[in-house]
Design an enzyme around this catalytic site. Structure first.
Site, PDB file in Angstrom:
ATOM      1  N   ASP A  12      -9.948   2.868   2.302  1.00 16.80           N
ATOM      2  CA  ASP A  12     -10.050   2.252   3.634  1.00 16.80           C
ATOM      3  C   ASP A  12     -10.823   3.138   4.623  1.00 16.80           C
ATOM      4  O   ASP A  12     -11.721   2.673   5.323  1.00 16.80           O
ATOM      5  CB  ASP A  12      -8.653   1.974   4.210  1.00 16.80           C
TER       6      ASP A  12
ATOM      7  N   LYS B  86       0.812  -1.228   0.000  1.00 15.08           N
ATOM      8  CA  LYS B  86       0.000   0.000   0.000  1.00 15.08           C
ATOM      9  C   LYS B  86       0.843   1.275   0.000  1.00 15.08           C
ATOM     10  O   LYS B  86       0.465   2.269  -0.603  1.00 15.08           O
ATOM     11  CB  LYS B  86      -0.939   0.018   1.210  1.00 15.08           C
TER      12      LYS B  86
END
Ligand code: ATR
Length: 276
Positions: A105, A69
């Site tokens: 997220d 990420k």
């Protein structure tokens, strides 16, 4: 339909545990989208070439999971504001011939808390345990809900202080050591440490969680129940982050396909699958 389906996938290492293919498969079926979504085992040193190759071959969109990420921030040619705040990318897509990096997220967490669970965060006192990448990823969307205060507590207090300072202009944040957490119940406590994964409960004062505190662990699965069980033993309402997982996926799916899939049935199916 005789054309080839549009290709999507998740890059991770290891990727075998990823639940994203299951979730996106259900979304695609429910919305009638002609697409496939596959897991790809990709080691860090090959990430850049594999991302380039995927899109060069006509791939439409990717998710990134551990450990990619943060590295994906450098691969994206453009970042959304929320990915820039998070300094992490979990979703890639081509937009105007440029590779766009986004991070869904935090939006997924907020949607689970406020939409699925009916929680209000405005003017509430929020405690976040941990000051790593997971916390960084959720701070901007949480602060946008205008809580009274977000306290960041971390085993290494310097990281909490630095993160609180980095986000201060988005809302009231304070960084502390676990031992300096106020001895009074918070409205919401979010566990964003990786302690659950090793079966540990962060050493927060018992009084920080009361019967009216809502507790949420970003981790999920049977082996990561430590914090949730501990909070329940204090009389609090506590849940694992399975809803966040489904909602962040729905937000990625919406970016890719322009359709927001319904999540309730997928969440039920996922809970059954992982025994949460
Ligand atoms: P992630 O992307 O999951 O946030 P990370 O950036 O490595 O991963 O951060 C892990 C977080 O969990 C950190 O806040 C870490 O605390 P430190 O900064 O002091 O390392 C926290 N953490 C991990 N194991 C922990 C434990 N056993 N007790 C308390 N905090 C823990």
């Amino acid at each position: 339909m005789d054309s080839a389906p549009d290709e999507y996938g998740v890059f991770g290492h290891p990727v075998g545990h990823s639940l994203s293919p299951f979730i996106h498969g259900l979304f695609a079926r429910a919305t009638g989208q002609h697409m496939v979504y596959r897991p790809y085992e990709v080691e860090s040193q090959h990430l850049s070439a594999r991302v380039a190759g995927f899109f060069a071959r006509g791939g439409r969109g990717l998710n990134l999971t551990l450990p990619h990420k943060i590295a994906a921030v450098e691969l994206a040619e453009q970042l959304t504001a929320r990915a820039a705040h998070a300094q992490a990318v979990n979703t890639l897509l081509m937009k105007d011939d440029q590779l766009l990096g986004d991070n869904t997220d935090g939006a997924g967490l907020v949607r689970d808390l406020t939409g699925n669970l009916g929680l209000r965060l405005a003017r509430r006192r929020v405690l976040i345990l941990g000051a790593g990448g997971a916390t960084r990823g959720i701070l901007a969307p949480l602060l946008a809900l205008e809580p009274a205060l977000v306290v960041l507590a971390n085993r290494t207090p310097e990281r909490a202080l630095a993160l609180a300072a980095a986000f201060h202009e988005l809302g009231p944040t304070q960084g502390v050591a676990f031992g300096d957490i106020e001895d009074a119940p918070f409205d919401v406590v979010i566990n964003a440490t990786s302690a659950s994964l090793s079966g540990e409960v962060p050493p927060l004062p018992e009084a920080a969680v009361g019967a009216h505190t809502f507790c949420y662990d970003l981790a999920y699965g049977r082996s990561a129940l430590g914090f949730v069980r501990w909070a329940q033993s204090r009389g609090a309402h506590a849940l694992q982050g399975v809803g966040m997982l489904v909602e962040q996926a729905a937000e990625s799916f919406r970016l890719w396909r322009g359709v927001r899939p319904a999540t309730a049935e997928v969440l039920t199916a996922l809970r059954a699958r992982i025994g949460a």
